[in-house]
Design an enzyme around this catalytic site. Sequence first.
Site, PDB file in Angstrom:
ATOM      1  N   PHE A 292      37.352  22.068 -14.116  1.00 12.27           N
ATOM      2  CA  PHE A 292      38.082  21.154 -13.204  1.00 12.27           C
ATOM      3  C   PHE A 292      37.240  20.720 -12.009  1.00 12.27           C
ATOM      4  CE2 PHE A 292      40.783  24.757 -14.643  1.00 12.27           C
ATOM      5  CZ  PHE A 292      41.312  24.141 -15.769  1.00 12.27           C
ATOM      6  N   HIS A 293      35.934  20.532 -12.232  1.00  9.84           N
ATOM      7  CA  HIS A 293      35.056  20.171 -11.120  1.00  9.84           C
ATOM      8  C   HIS A 293      34.356  18.830 -11.338  1.00  9.84           C
ATOM      9  CE1 HIS A 293      34.675  24.815 -10.697  1.00  9.84           C
ATOM     10  NE2 HIS A 293      35.805  24.366 -10.215  1.00  9.84           N
ATOM     11  N   PRO A 294      35.066  17.779 -11.729  1.00 12.61           N
ATOM     12  CA  PRO A 294      34.362  16.514 -11.922  1.00 12.61           C
ATOM     13  C   PRO A 294      33.884  15.929 -10.593  1.00 12.61           C
ATOM     14  CG  PRO A 294      36.721  16.160 -12.065  1.00 12.61           C
ATOM     15  CD  PRO A 294      36.525  17.645 -11.964  1.00 12.61           C
TER      16      PRO A 294
END
Length: 540
Positions: free
Chosen positions: A471-473
């Site tokens: 969840f780190h775009p």
Amino acid sequence: METFDYVIVGAGSAGSVLTNRLSEDAGTSICVLEAGPRDWHPYIHLPAGFIKTFHMKSVNWAYQQEPGPWTGGRSIYAPRGKTLGGSSSINGHIYNRGQRQDFDTWAQLGNRGWSYSDVLPYFKRMERRVGEGDDAYRGRDGSLTVTTMEWKDRLCEAFMEGAMSLGIPRNHDYNGAIQEGVSYAQRTIKNGLRVSAATAFLHPARKRPNVHVRTHAHATNIIFEGKRAVGVRYMKGGRGGTPVEVRANKEVILAGGTYNSPQLLQLSGVGSPELLQSLGIDVRHALPGVGEGLQDHYAPRTVARVKNIMTINELRQGWHLWVEALKWATTRRGLLSLSPTMVYCFWHSGETTESSDLQLTFTPASYKEGAQGQLEDEPGMTVASWQQRPESRGYVHARSADPFEAPIIQTNYLVAELDRRVVVAGMKLARRLLKSSPLAPYYAYEDFPGPGVETDDEFLAAATQRGTTTFHPGCTCRMGPADSTWAVVDDQLRVHGLQGLRVIDASVMPRMISANLNASTMMIADKASDLIRGKSVPAE
Ligand SMILES: Cc1cc2nc3c(=O)[nH]c(=O)nc-3n(C[C@H](O)[C@H](O)[C@H](O)COP(=O)(O)OP(=O)(O)OC[C@H]3O[C@@H](n4cnc5c(N)ncnc54)[C@H](O)[C@@H]3O)c2cc1C
């Protein structure tokens, strides 16, 4: 048409910090447009509620990525917060800044004022660190409370002893001088409740008369006069709602996040001419870097079955859960105050690697395959492992000219050979950690990838089959000099070639950092507020 000094699109991590700082000047008026609702839902504030908000469409954009060349034909889920606080209202509460080298690399790419020594004062200014840490690195009187995981668990302790038995030192502050080592996670949790960017920054600012926050306000276009952004068009009530326009005397600021900010630029005619023409959108300003360069962390999760001890899998069942609910209600502690991961471990994939390129997390729990966030019934423990600074890059493209249609998200996980190599090294380390002698009394057997997996190719096949996003775009509106083909904003975060328009959120990171992104996204917004206001770096 209503007019404000600044119109900010998105009340997420960055938007909340910006609103707070810019509204300190009483004479400055700010309008914040947020597509989602208020952050009233109790699951947002209860730490363990992340399992619920993970799929809750009322506060989550709930995107799906395109299948990638190395995801085994799978389309990986991509949750994003859609409420006040944005993704910081549904995230896993981990506070992790990254390494000195991450920000020095940003500066190295031509971005003045973004080296580690430049950004450290902003990390410190925002933070109220409770607990261990050297004050040379940690802030003590900011608005964002950062505590250390209080849950002391025999499995977590055994995992950390196992790491130390492999030569990985105990590090009590991975946000201090050195990241490498193993420790309990640091979290944005205060008194057993989530501290989102909205709790820490937006809600206090909303009390000021110069702040106007509009929820259910989905921005559909930037309004331009020539090359100058002068306002934003939004749909009140979302799709099928009422069209409204607001004007910005000074600036329009996009803070919609890594997927939505480039999409809004593209919908407004700013981007690659080929893409825009293929979608039937008139080209207002050619800027080929918009949406390009997407990076994220890709994590396979190694799972072992557990014996002789209870894990979280059983604690959330039957009467145990009632006991835990009572514990949380009376003490704000226990299972319901937990984050998805409890222990953090940073290490290097090879002897000659200069700084930790692997991040591993430990949880005394395991999740159902293909159903992220849903705990299994049998006892299990999980180590997620990922490469901290991947080289693979993908893109975000508007799917059509319809602002309510989800964008095309292609992250291209593992496309770079280095990424595959480091991910395999991470899985091998995860196995060694789970098989270390301090965990032996509790270790039954490896469930995934399983003992049959031994060669690098077999590990890689397993990673392809089961890895997911962490969840780190970031990096879809990258900061860089005007003469680079990929840059979208300059080092003041102004969009190249346009006036009155900035992008301020996780999308401006020029390169992925060795961390979860919430802390650095808020740092970017805090620093940007000083750039906008013409203020100098805070004194340490
Ligand atoms: C499930 C999950 C777990 C995570 N766990 C962690 C963690 O433990 N630790 C960590 O550091 N990071 C974590 N992250 C990542 C971190 O939360 C994000 O990187 C960070 O919040 C991004 O901030 P942002 O300001 O760029 O975007 P966001 O916080 O996502 O904010 C964007 C806001 O803009 C709004 N918006 C978008 N488009 C429009 C539009 N057209 N009109 C109006 N409003 C719009 C959105 O609704 C949203 O509120 C996690 C993220 C998720 C989703």
